[in-house]
Design an enzyme around this catalytic site. Structure first.
Site, PDB file in Angstrom:
ATOM      1  N   CYS A   1       2.826  -8.698  14.853  1.00 25.93           N
ATOM      2  CA  CYS A   1       4.089  -7.950  15.026  1.00 25.93           C
ATOM      3  C   CYS A   1       5.295  -8.861  14.822  1.00 25.93           C
ATOM      4  O   CYS A   1       6.415  -8.365  14.691  1.00 25.93           O
ATOM      5  CB  CYS A   1       4.210  -7.386  16.444  1.00 25.93           C
ATOM      6  SG  CYS A   1       2.947  -6.221  16.920  1.00 25.93           S
TER       7      CYS A   1
ATOM      8  N   CYS B   1      -2.928  -7.784  21.683  1.00 23.58           N
ATOM      9  CA  CYS B   1      -1.795  -6.923  21.342  1.00 23.58           C
ATOM     10  C   CYS B   1      -2.302  -5.490  21.166  1.00 23.58           C
ATOM     11  O   CYS B   1      -3.314  -5.264  20.478  1.00 23.58           O
ATOM     12  CB  CYS B   1      -1.166  -7.418  20.037  1.00 23.58           C
ATOM     13  SG  CYS B   1      -0.101  -6.207  19.249  1.00 23.58           S
TER      14      CYS B   1
ATOM     15  N   HIS C   1       0.860  -1.185   0.000  1.00 20.67           N
ATOM     16  CA  HIS C   1       0.000   0.000   0.000  1.00 20.67           C
ATOM     17  C   HIS C   1       0.900   1.240   0.000  1.00 20.67           C
ATOM     18  O   HIS C   1       2.135   1.123   0.005  1.00 20.67           O
ATOM     19  CB  HIS C   1      -0.996  -0.011   1.158  1.00 20.67           C
ATOM     20  CG  HIS C   1      -0.392  -0.086   2.533  1.00 20.67           C
ATOM     21  ND1 HIS C   1       0.455   0.869   3.036  1.00 20.67           N
ATOM     22  CD2 HIS C   1      -0.508  -1.019   3.521  1.00 20.67           C
ATOM     23  CE1 HIS C   1       0.807   0.558   4.260  1.00 20.67           C
ATOM     24  NE2 HIS C   1       0.258  -0.602   4.585  1.00 20.67           N
TER      25      HIS C   1
ATOM     26  N   CYS D   1       3.060 -11.975  19.568  1.00 14.11           N
ATOM     27  CA  CYS D   1       2.052 -11.476  18.611  1.00 14.11           C
ATOM     28  C   CYS D   1       2.520 -11.800  17.199  1.00 14.11           C
ATOM     29  O   CYS D   1       3.592 -11.347  16.773  1.00 14.11           O
ATOM     30  CB  CYS D   1       1.846  -9.966  18.750  1.00 14.11           C
ATOM     31  SG  CYS D   1       0.825  -9.307  17.404  1.00 14.11           S
TER      32      CYS D   1
ATOM     33  N   LYS E   1      -2.983   4.649  11.494  1.00 12.67           N
ATOM     34  CA  LYS E   1      -1.944   4.165  10.591  1.00 12.67           C
ATOM     35  C   LYS E   1      -2.611   3.363   9.484  1.00 12.67           C
ATOM     36  O   LYS E   1      -3.398   2.455   9.762  1.00 12.67           O
ATOM     37  CB  LYS E   1      -0.977   3.284  11.368  1.00 12.67           C
ATOM     38  CG  LYS E   1       0.136   2.715  10.514  1.00 12.67           C
ATOM     39  CD  LYS E   1       1.017   1.772  11.306  1.00 12.67           C
ATOM     40  CE  LYS E   1       2.094   1.163  10.443  1.00 12.67           C
ATOM     41  NZ  LYS E   1       2.364  -0.227  10.709  1.00 12.67           N
TER      42      LYS E   1
ATOM     43  N   HIS F   1      -2.212  -4.607  17.239  1.00 14.50           N
ATOM     44  CA  HIS F   1      -3.092  -5.304  16.309  1.00 14.50           C
ATOM     45  C   HIS F   1      -4.503  -5.558  16.836  1.00 14.50           C
ATOM     46  O   HIS F   1      -5.358  -6.041  16.097  1.00 14.50           O
ATOM     47  CB  HIS F   1      -2.449  -6.624  15.877  1.00 14.50           C
ATOM     48  CG  HIS F   1      -1.302  -6.431  14.933  1.00 14.50           C
ATOM     49  ND1 HIS F   1      -0.012  -6.252  15.361  1.00 14.50           N
ATOM     50  CD2 HIS F   1      -1.277  -6.324  13.581  1.00 14.50           C
ATOM     51  CE1 HIS F   1       0.764  -6.055  14.309  1.00 14.50           C
ATOM     52  NE2 HIS F   1       0.030  -6.091  13.222  1.00 14.50           N
TER      53      HIS F   1
ATOM     54  N   LYS G   1      -3.265  -2.663   5.525  1.00 11.52           N
ATOM     55  CA  LYS G   1      -4.168  -3.557   4.795  1.00 11.52           C
ATOM     56  C   LYS G   1      -5.055  -4.310   5.774  1.00 11.52           C
ATOM     57  O   LYS G   1      -6.221  -4.547   5.511  1.00 11.52           O
ATOM     58  CB  LYS G   1      -3.360  -4.558   3.979  1.00 11.52           C
ATOM     59  CG  LYS G   1      -2.809  -3.965   2.704  1.00 11.52           C
ATOM     60  CD  LYS G   1      -3.752  -4.175   1.547  1.00 11.52           C
ATOM     61  CE  LYS G   1      -3.299  -3.284   0.405  1.00 11.52           C
ATOM     62  NZ  LYS G   1      -4.019  -3.401  -0.809  1.00 11.52           N
TER      63      LYS G   1
ATOM     64  N   HIS H   1       3.968   1.578   2.369  1.00  9.77           N
ATOM     65  CA  HIS H   1       5.205   0.891   1.971  1.00  9.77           C
ATOM     66  C   HIS H   1       5.927   1.699   0.885  1.00  9.77           C
ATOM     67  O   HIS H   1       7.149   1.862   0.894  1.00  9.77           O
ATOM     68  CB  HIS H   1       4.899  -0.508   1.427  1.00  9.77           C
ATOM     69  CG  HIS H   1       4.149  -1.391   2.392  1.00  9.77           C
ATOM     70  ND1 HIS H   1       2.950  -1.963   2.073  1.00  9.77           N
ATOM     71  CD2 HIS H   1       4.438  -1.752   3.658  1.00  9.77           C
ATOM     72  CE1 HIS H   1       2.525  -2.673   3.118  1.00  9.77           C
ATOM     73  NE2 HIS H   1       3.400  -2.557   4.088  1.00  9.77           N
TER      74      HIS H   1
HETATM   75  N1  MSP Z   1       9.309  -7.194   7.658  1.00  8.15           N
HETATM   76  C1  MSP Z   1       9.392  -6.146   8.623  1.00  8.15           C
HETATM   77  C2  MSP Z   1      10.657  -5.330   8.436  1.00  8.15           C
HETATM   78  C3  MSP Z   1      11.923  -6.113   8.496  1.00  8.15           C
HETATM   79  S1  MSP Z   1      13.310  -5.109   8.163  1.00  8.15           S
HETATM   80  C4  MSP Z   1      14.594  -6.049   8.578  1.00  8.15           C
HETATM   81  C5  MSP Z   1       8.172  -5.240   8.487  1.00  8.15           C
HETATM   82  N2  MSP Z   1       7.538  -5.291   7.334  1.00  8.15           N
HETATM   83  S2  MSP Z   1       6.203  -4.477   6.974  1.00  8.15           S
HETATM   84  O1  MSP Z   1       5.876  -4.871   5.646  1.00  8.15           O
HETATM   85  O2  MSP Z   1       5.200  -4.686   7.975  1.00  8.15           O
HETATM   86  O3  MSP Z   1       6.545  -2.958   7.061  1.00  8.15           O
HETATM   87  C6  MSP Z   1       7.573  -2.443   6.295  1.00  8.15           C
HETATM   88  C7  MSP Z   1       7.666  -0.957   6.418  1.00  8.15           C
HETATM   89  O4  MSP Z   1       6.487  -0.318   5.963  1.00  8.15           O
HETATM   90  C8  MSP Z   1       7.888  -0.475   7.855  1.00  8.15           C
HETATM   91  O5  MSP Z   1       8.950   0.465   7.868  1.00  8.15           O
HETATM   92  C9  MSP Z   1       6.618   0.220   8.197  1.00  8.15           C
HETATM   93  O6  MSP Z   1       6.823   1.281   9.077  1.00  8.15           O
HETATM   94  C10 MSP Z   1       6.192   0.728   6.828  1.00  8.15           C
HETATM   95  N3  MSP Z   1       4.792   1.040   6.837  1.00  8.15           N
HETATM   96  C11 MSP Z   1       3.731   0.187   6.950  1.00  8.15           C
HETATM   97  N4  MSP Z   1       2.589   0.930   7.040  1.00  8.15           N
HETATM   98  C12 MSP Z   1       2.906   2.248   6.980  1.00  8.15           C
HETATM   99  C13 MSP Z   1       2.187   3.439   6.973  1.00  8.15           C
HETATM  100  N5  MSP Z   1       0.870   3.469   7.085  1.00  8.15           N
HETATM  101  N6  MSP Z   1       2.875   4.595   6.841  1.00  8.15           N
HETATM  102  C14 MSP Z   1       4.235   4.625   6.663  1.00  8.15           C
HETATM  103  N7  MSP Z   1       4.947   3.524   6.673  1.00  8.15           N
HETATM  104  C15 MSP Z   1       4.300   2.335   6.897  1.00  8.15           C
HETATM  105  O7  MSP Z   1       7.887  -4.500   9.413  1.00  8.15           O
END
Ligand code: MSP
Length: 541
Positions: free
Chosen positions: A136, A158, A24, A133, A311, A161, A314, A27
């Site tokens: 997380c 959690c 999304h 969790c 925040k 979540h 998905k 990311h």
């Molecule tokens: N797999 C772990 C990271 C491992 S790094 C060694 C993870 N993955 S994640 O897919 O959940 O998130 C990846 C990144 O996307 C994180 O930095 C997270 O902060 C970012 N974001 C997820 N949702 C977000 C928003 N709504 N806004 C900004 N960044 C966001 O965590």
């Protein structure tokens, strides 16, 4: 300007993304920020290396694969190829590598690292009892749990979540994180820029001061087996965060290509969302210290994109696919908007109304219109060729050159602080300056008389020079529009846009007289937001 860094390496990383779902815009936000930094540093003449990738092991991914009735490997292969790699195209990311944690180059060297820590006494066997969790992928303390509501009334869930946690009781392996409490505090003290922004640093320092416990870093295969085997005990797999964090070094040759590893490590900046800051600012440097590897220079924790004050995610059904925006506004506008509208490091709310308003005023009417009318006037008044000019010693012209030099230098300083919004604001002072300059100089009036033709040449040449600087300085943010502008302005005579060194970009009068100025497509075409899009926004907010 930080020209003294030219030739040095700039290694920047994004977190690797869980492949339990499609990307999304949250990311995409992390990706764009890292890419803008990487491109800027490349344009400074540094050896810029951007790493991104996918985090494919763990219970969360396994459960999603099972729910979709496919093997975890098939599931991750499909998501990587159908969703995550295409994301990079959608938002125009120029990454030098993409690592998947299921690749042999990663798995083999994670095992090498684990074995080394085990052999040197930093990993021991113990018993774990506590909460976990899966959302997380994290062990939880009492303080991380809250009372559930609705269907989870009466049970602890959690806090992030809002879902129940697993109660684990198993024998597994522990990393001696507690031994690194003081070394970490000393490291933070000696390296004040290690954790940025300042608020994030303070939070981490007080967390570590409250004391660190050893960390469980394996899970028994009796529960699930989607992970990397512990090398000395194949009844256990490696905890997914221990596995994932190591991607930053396995991708650049840790354990396999020492020369490459040494040429890039320690990473210059590791960009992460604030939700995963502690893993990166506490566990990660401790792991590296245990292995006698230097920690990265900087961990930068950015804020969240919020939708309706929460925040975006998905799992809470608030996720917006990046292509929903790029299909309408294009990738350049996507990149510009998120970097310009939100101070990097703080949370920011997204809305289509704000995006659309900024697109129209700052990109279409501001930068885009400046470029098209300047080029159109050169074509009209000088038969399509850039006129030759004299010394350009008119104070108004000199002022434009001075604003350009300051814009580039201020932007460069801002990028050094990872203040991407400030950098864009600095560059846009030149857009404003040029628009004012045109209003004051009135080239259309100068064009009416033969005697003022020499002055007309100076004015339009000055504008073209300003556009040249803008093309270079905005290239890291908007690679497509600036490439078009560069091509129309230079006829290929000054070489590739990507090869224009930032440090010399504001040196005036580089454009060559006689250059054929070609027609420029509208850089940011007018977009009428359909009623549908408006109402869609409201539904999402
Ligand atoms: N797999 C772990 C990271 C491992 S790094 C060694 C993870 N993955 S994640 O897919 O959940 O998130 C990846 C990144 O996307 C994180 O930095 C997270 O902060 C970012 N974001 C997820 N949702 C977000 C928003 N709504 N806004 C900004 N960044 C966001 O965590």
């Amino acid at each position: 300007m930080s020209a003294q860094r030219a030739g040095e390496s700039f290694y920047v990383t994004t977190p690797i993304f869980y492949v339990n779902d499609a990307p999304h815009i949250g990311h995409a936000y992390t990706e764009v920020a890292a890419d803008v930094l990487a491109r800027w540093h490349r344009q400074r003449g540094e050896n810029s290396f951007l790493l991104t990738g996918t985090d494919e092991h763990g219970e969360k991914v396994l459960r999603t694969a099972a729910a979709n009735k496919v093997s975890p490997q098939d599931w991750t292969d499909k998501l990587v190829h159908d969703s995550w790699l295409p994301l990079l195209e959608t938002i125009d990311i120029d990454n030098q590598d993409f690592i998947r944690t299921t690749e042999p180059r990663h798995e083999a060297n994670v095992q090498k690292f684990m074995q080394h820590l085990y052999d040197t006494g930093f990993i021991y066997q113990g018993s774990f009892k506590g909460a976990y969790c899966v959302g997380c992928e994290e062990y939880k303390n009492k303080a991380d749990l809250v009372d559930g509501t609705g269907e989870f009334e009466g049970i602890e869930v959690c806090a992030i979540h809002s879902k129940p946690v697993e109660q684990l009781e198993e024998t597994n392996y522990f990393f001696k994180l507690s031994e690194f409490e003081q070394p970490l505090l000393d490291f933070y003290e000696a390296n004040p820029n290690f954790i940025q922004p300042e608020s994030a640093r303070n939070e981490v320092v007080s967390f570590v001061r409250r004391g660190l416990e050893d960390l469980s870093i394996s899970r028994s295969k009796e529960k699930f087996d989607w992970g990397i085997d512990i090398p000395w005990d194949s009844s256990h797999i490696t905890y997914v965060w221990f596995d994932a964090l190591l991607n930053y070094i396995t991708a650049i040759g840790y354990g396999s290509d020492q020369a490459k590893f040494e040429s890039l490590w320690p990473a210059t900046t590791q960009i992460v969302g604030k939700d995963i800051l502690r893993f990166h600012a506490v566990i990660w440097p401790a792991m590296l210290m245990a292995a006698k590897i230097a920690p990265p220079h900087q961990i930068f924790g950015h804020g969240w994109l919020l939708v309706g004050g929460e925040k975006m995610s998905k799992s809470k059904l608030t996720g917006i696919a990046p292509s929903e925006i790029t299909d309408v506004f294009g990738s350049d506008a996507f990149r510009y908007y998120f970097m310009k509208a939100i101070a990097f490091g703080q949370d920011g709310s997204f809305s289509y109304e704000d995006l659309s308003a900024r697109y129209q005023s700052e990109l279409a009417n501001g930068f885009g219109n400046l470029a098209s009318r300047t080029l159109a006037m050169i074509r009209k008044y000088f038969d399509g060729a850039l006129p030759s000019v004299g010394a350009l010693d008119n104070p108004a012209d000199q002022q434009v050159a001075a604003v350009a030099a300051k814009a580039v230098s201020d932007a460069d300083d801002a990028i050094e602080r990872v203040a991407i919004q400030d950098a864009i604001n600095a560059i846009f002072t030149l857009v404003d300056e040029l628009n004012n300059y045109i209003t004051q100089q009135e080239p259309w009036v100068l064009a009416k008389n033969e005697e003022t033709h020499a002055r007309l040449a100076e004015v339009l040449y000055t504008c073209a020079e300003g556009l040249r600087v803008l093309a270079i300085a905005l290239a890291p943010v908007m690679p497509k529009a600036t490439a078009k502008l560069w091509a129309a302005l230079t006829e290929g005579k000054l070489g590739e846009l990507a090869n224009q060194p930032l440090s010399e970009s504001a040196t005036w009068a580089q454009l060559l007289a006689g250059t054929k100025i070609s027609e420029l497509d509208v850089l940011f075409p007018r977009i009428e937001l359909a009623d549908g899009a408006e109402s869609q926004t409201q539904a999402k907010n």
